[in-house]
Design a protein around this motif. Sequence first.
Motif, PDB file in Angstrom:
ATOM      1  N   SER A 208       0.842  -1.190   0.000  1.00 14.43           N
ATOM      2  CA  SER A 208       0.000   0.000   0.000  1.00 14.43           C
ATOM      3  C   SER A 208       0.881   1.245   0.000  1.00 14.43           C
ATOM      4  O   SER A 208       1.850   1.333   0.759  1.00 14.43           O
ATOM      5  CB  SER A 208      -0.915   0.031   1.232  1.00 14.43           C
ATOM      6  OG  SER A 208      -1.837  -1.031   1.193  1.00 14.43           O
ATOM      7  N   ILE A 209       0.545   2.180  -0.869  1.00 16.51           N
ATOM      8  CA  ILE A 209       1.224   3.467  -0.916  1.00 16.51           C
ATOM      9  C   ILE A 209       0.282   4.489  -0.297  1.00 16.51           C
ATOM     10  O   ILE A 209      -0.835   4.679  -0.761  1.00 16.51           O
ATOM     11  CB  ILE A 209       1.558   3.873  -2.361  1.00 16.51           C
ATOM     12  CG1 ILE A 209       2.437   2.812  -3.027  1.00 16.51           C
ATOM     13  CG2 ILE A 209       2.245   5.233  -2.391  1.00 16.51           C
ATOM     14  CD1 ILE A 209       2.663   3.054  -4.505  1.00 16.51           C
ATOM     15  N   VAL A 210       0.706   5.119   0.752  1.00 10.02           N
ATOM     16  CA  VAL A 210      -0.152   6.065   1.456  1.00 10.02           C
ATOM     17  C   VAL A 210       0.203   7.478   1.006  1.00 10.02           C
ATOM     18  O   VAL A 210       1.301   7.971   1.274  1.00 10.02           O
ATOM     19  CB  VAL A 210       0.015   5.945   2.984  1.00 10.02           C
ATOM     20  CG1 VAL A 210      -0.881   6.957   3.692  1.00 10.02           C
ATOM     21  CG2 VAL A 210      -0.314   4.525   3.440  1.00 10.02           C
ATOM     22  N   PRO A 211      -0.700   8.159   0.292  1.00 14.24           N
ATOM     23  CA  PRO A 211      -0.408   9.523  -0.155  1.00 14.24           C
ATOM     24  C   PRO A 211      -0.513  10.508   1.000  1.00 14.24           C
ATOM     25  O   PRO A 211      -1.102  10.219   2.039  1.00 14.24           O
ATOM     26  CB  PRO A 211      -1.505   9.785  -1.189  1.00 14.24           C
ATOM     27  CG  PRO A 211      -2.648   8.954  -0.705  1.00 14.24           C
ATOM     28  CD  PRO A 211      -2.039   7.716  -0.099  1.00 14.24           C
ATOM     29  N   GLU A 212       0.061  11.673   0.806  1.00 14.72           N
ATOM     30  CA  GLU A 212      -0.088  12.731   1.801  1.00 14.72           C
ATOM     31  C   GLU A 212      -1.530  13.219   1.768  1.00 14.72           C
ATOM     32  O   GLU A 212      -2.094  13.487   0.702  1.00 14.72           O
ATOM     33  CB  GLU A 212       0.863  13.886   1.497  1.00 14.72           C
ATOM     34  CG  GLU A 212       0.835  14.978   2.550  1.00 14.72           C
ATOM     35  CD  GLU A 212       1.797  16.109   2.261  1.00 14.72           C
ATOM     36  OE1 GLU A 212       1.842  17.054   3.064  1.00 14.72           O
ATOM     37  OE2 GLU A 212       2.488  16.048   1.221  1.00 14.72           O
ATOM     38  N   LEU A 213      -2.139  13.326   2.929  1.00 12.29           N
ATOM     39  CA  LEU A 213      -3.538  13.745   3.049  1.00 12.29           C
ATOM     40  C   LEU A 213      -3.593  15.034   3.850  1.00 12.29           C
ATOM     41  O   LEU A 213      -3.121  15.086   4.984  1.00 12.29           O
ATOM     42  CB  LEU A 213      -4.351  12.649   3.736  1.00 12.29           C
ATOM     43  CG  LEU A 213      -5.837  12.920   3.975  1.00 12.29           C
ATOM     44  CD1 LEU A 213      -6.577  13.081   2.656  1.00 12.29           C
ATOM     45  CD2 LEU A 213      -6.454  11.788   4.809  1.00 12.29           C
ATOM     46  N   VAL A 214      -4.163  16.084   3.264  1.00 10.46           N
ATOM     47  CA  VAL A 214      -4.210  17.384   3.937  1.00 10.46           C
ATOM     48  C   VAL A 214      -5.598  17.990   3.783  1.00 10.46           C
ATOM     49  O   VAL A 214      -6.378  17.606   2.908  1.00 10.46           O
ATOM     50  CB  VAL A 214      -3.157  18.367   3.366  1.00 10.46           C
ATOM     51  CG1 VAL A 214      -1.755  17.814   3.528  1.00 10.46           C
ATOM     52  CG2 VAL A 214      -3.450  18.677   1.898  1.00 10.46           C
ATOM     53  N   GLY A 215      -5.895  18.946   4.643  1.00 12.08           N
ATOM     54  CA  GLY A 215      -7.139  19.691   4.555  1.00 12.08           C
ATOM     55  C   GLY A 215      -6.924  20.998   3.823  1.00 12.08           C
ATOM     56  O   GLY A 215      -5.852  21.607   3.899  1.00 12.08           O
TER      57      GLY A 215
END
Length: 450
Positions: free
Chosen positions: A414-421
């Motif tokens: 699994s590649i976890v992308p950067e998650l931002v608001g």
Amino acid sequence: MMNTWSTPFEWFGQTESFRPASHLAVLNFAWGAQEFTATQVMAGTGLTRATVIDVLGILVDAGLLTELANARVAGTQGVGAEAAAAGAAASAAAGGAAGGAAGVEGLAAASAYRKGRPARRFAFRPEAGVVVGIDAGYTHLTAIAADLAGNTLAAVHTLTGYAPDTEDEPNEDEAQWRRGALRSLVSEVVQAAGRSEAELFAVCVGVPAPVTEAGNSPRHHSGFWQRVNPGLLEALGDVAPVVRVENDALLAAVAEGSVGAARGCRSYVTVLGGARMGAGVVIDGQLLRGVHGAVGEMNAFEHVRGVGDSRGLADFAASLGAKMVASGQAAAGGAFAGLEPCEVTGRLVFEAIEAQDPDALRIAEKVGQRLARIVTVIESFYDPELIVVSGAVGPAMLKVIEHARAAMPDTFDSIVPELVGSELGAESVVTGAVAAAVQMARANALDIVD
């Protein structure tokens, strides 16, 4: 200095103009610039001095540029003035040979500057025209009038009167009302900006539906897409020289890439987190659309375990709050105490999350778990560097994102992308519409002012 709007020109810069390429090149270089010289234009475009000077004159005559006073007259710009100041300071302050030499050298440079021909300086005139961006949501309409650099001049917000659960096939009276409401909104916001409709260069409208290149929306089984886009491009075609209708999530992606969290990023996805789920997708610098404008539609999540539908995060949070109230699990004295299930809205839940209400924080964790599944699926399809959660959900989304990050899979496959608001909040769609309108104006400006 260039303005802060960095929307890739090719996204909305298509034009049928038959203007010489040199005219377009100089205008593209000058657009948004506060000050520049002909020499800088030559370096930036590769054009000859004669061609540059000729085109700059055309743009000045058209009102898109202004010629500034030369540095000698202004007395505050230019290498010569700086050299004179440096020379005088060195002569006065330094008693040694080094200081004397510096002073002589600086004064010599200033003298040479006074004898030479000063560079002609130019600047873009953002006040030369007006653009309008509109977020034409289902229950609300928001419009911003801006100058040609994207600086806000006025904003107008109104409600449509549509209830969230009335999504049946629209009748012609409703369609006419929506078309007329948007025309009136353009007039109202331009007037609020103190400008006239004759000064309009471009209008861009975002709707919560897929939109083709032709500005139409495909037929939806419930009629919802036709309800929000009842032939808007045709209805608005004469309000400005250039008019465009776009999907709202796509415009939110434009906003994030122009002035938001994804600025400078070439592969990212913007997810609208309000009442409906939708995504704007940019991969390798390209804004993805699809044949029907349906890239980013989230209906497939109806078949994803742990998600099950395409409701937005705010709508999902409201449903959790309503269930908590209906089951009697809401704490006495808490944010949901004394409410009926139908009174629990997404806005209320997110405000309660911001206030650290215990019941609302439990909802935030569940919403975060849902978001984690959504993000994981999006990553597997598009492989973005960044996923931005946008829309009218406010700072409470940061708490939801915190839970989503914790819930995302952390395995070797699994590649976890950067998650931002997003920091744009409820203004993301209209901000993207303004950015798109600026680019449309830029692409067609020479024909508009002719």
